[in-house]
Design an enzyme around this catalytic site. Structure first.
Site, mmCIF file in Angstrom:
data_model
loop_
_atom_site.group_PDB
_atom_site.id
_atom_site.type_symbol
_atom_site.label_atom_id
_atom_site.label_comp_id
_atom_site.label_asym_id
_atom_site.label_seq_id
_atom_site.Cartn_x
_atom_site.Cartn_y
_atom_site.Cartn_z
ATOM 1 N NE ARG A 69 -2.652 -1.690 3.230
ATOM 2 C CZ ARG A 69 -2.806 -2.966 3.601
ATOM 3 N NH1 ARG A 69 -3.481 -3.806 2.846
ATOM 4 N NH2 ARG A 69 -2.291 -3.391 4.738
ATOM 5 C CD GLU A 106 -0.140 -11.130 17.235
ATOM 6 O OE1 GLU A 106 -0.820 -11.208 18.262
ATOM 7 O OE2 GLU A 106 -0.640 -11.030 16.088
#
Lengths: 182, 193
Positions: A69, A106
């Site tokens: 993006r 994560e």
């Protein structure tokens, strides 16, 4: 100042053009979807203008955009301020010689790559992405550029998720965002 | 023949085309042996040539009443938005599976080995809108034809596909469902250096 001081009147339209999708990509995450911003021609134009107004005339020769993006916002900014656009990509996408930087997710790690020779020592750079969450990806991009002697002037994102403390993770690197989402 | 090369369609002798071609780097044997990869990242480093690239597409499309610029992930994202902004159109990203949040429609297409899939958001494009599809390079046209099918499924009219680089069609190989294809430059060959 890290965000707009008195809110520029264009900001509220930009903010309302962003769509929130609950539970994507997994339960509990409220995903900030900028694709609806790209459908609003005025709000998308305003988004780019706000960045261009800030960075034009500041001797910035490199706009680095993070896949994917960051590739949407970075090039229009680069073109408007007369800078190069440098894509920072996932592994094995860039042909030819690259340098890479590992960063934590994560669960597990990922890698970001940049072309050797895309930037020169001493150049002044911006890093663009649509959103900053934990700041892990932006930090990897900063490290890649600094490893080749580039001065990262600022990181710029459309959206910040302040609860995830990405701003602190960037340390002494300034962060500029248009919309802060709590 | 559906392809139109810029040099043969209004821009004969335009020095910008040579500048664009010169700025593209050929990387041999990427992603595998035998492929001469046309690397547009060097074009993005050449601000003037990058600007010429966008300007040529903008000049072509700005008076065609285009309201949608669809860009194919990921290199189509590097060119499409600037074109969209300049002509006052929406930018619609066409993405690999599971990247777009919310409701999507998907279209499968053939690869050399196997298949892949392109997705578009439901509601991004309305029936009757006039669209262009932008990508950096066209090879077989598989990705572009999936993009065309996605847009047509929601009732949009695909006016043209625009690519920076494209090969002269090997007869019958290009599959664009008869849609026009506008190409700025042909692939570079590796020179001695």
């Amino acid at each position: 100042m890290a965000t707009q001081d008195e809110q520029d009147p264009r900001i509220s339209k930009i903010s309302s053009a962003i769509r929130v999708i609950p539970n994507f990509p997994k339960p509990g995450i409220m995903f900030q979807d900028i694709t609806t911003l790209l459908l609003d021609t005025k709000a998308f134009r305003d988004t780019i203008d706000l960045f261009v107004e800030r960075y034009r005339g500041k001797d910035i020769s490199v706009v680095a955009g993070i896949e994917a993006r960051g590739f949407i916002f970075g090039p229009p900014i680069a073109l408007a301020i007369g800078a190069k656009f440098v894509p920072m990509r996932k592994p094995n996408k860039l042909p030819g010689e690259v340098i890479s930087e590992e960063y934590s997710l994560e669960y597990g790690t990922d890698k970001m790559e940049m072309h050797v020779g895309a930037v020169q020592a001493g150049e002044r750079a911006l890093i663009i992405d649509d959103l900053i969450a934990t700041g892990g990806t932006l930090c990897a991009a900063i490290r890649l550029l600094e490893r080749v002697g580039v001065h990262v002037v600022e990181c710029a994102c459309v959206i910040e998720l302040p609860e995830l403390k990405g701003r602190e993770r960037l340390g002494d690197k300034p962060l500029f965002v248009l919309v802060s989402s709590t | 023949m559906v392809e139109m090369f810029a040099a043969e369609n209004g821009l004969k002798g335009d020095p910008r085309l040579q500048a664009i071609s010169n700025a593209i780097r050929v990387v041999p044997h990427f992603p595998k042996q035998g492929i001469m990869f046309q690397d547009i990242t060097t074009l993005l480093l050449d601000h003037k040539a990058f600007k010429h690239t966008v300007d040529i597409f903008v000049d072509r499309y700005k008076d065609m009443d285009i309201s949608v610029v669809a860009g194919v992930e990921a290199r189509g994202f590097m060119f499409g938005p600037s074109i969209a902004l300049a002509i006052g159109a929406k930018f619609v990203p066409l993405r690999k599976p599971k990247k777009l949040p919310g409701e999507v429609i998907a279209e499968a297409y053939e690869l050399e080995y196997g298949r892949d899939c392109l997705e578009m958001h439901v509601g991004a494009v309305e029936a009757g809108e006039r669209a262009i599809v932008i990508d950096d390079l066209v090879a077989t046209g598989g990705t572009l034809s999936a993009a065309i099918r996605l847009l047509e499924r929601v009732g949009a009219q695909v006016v043209e596909c625009g690519c920076v680089i494209g090969l002269r069609e090997v007869k019958g190989q290009l599959r664009l469902n008869g849609k026009p294809l506008y190409i700025l430059v042909e692939p570079r060959e590796i020179d001695g250096c």
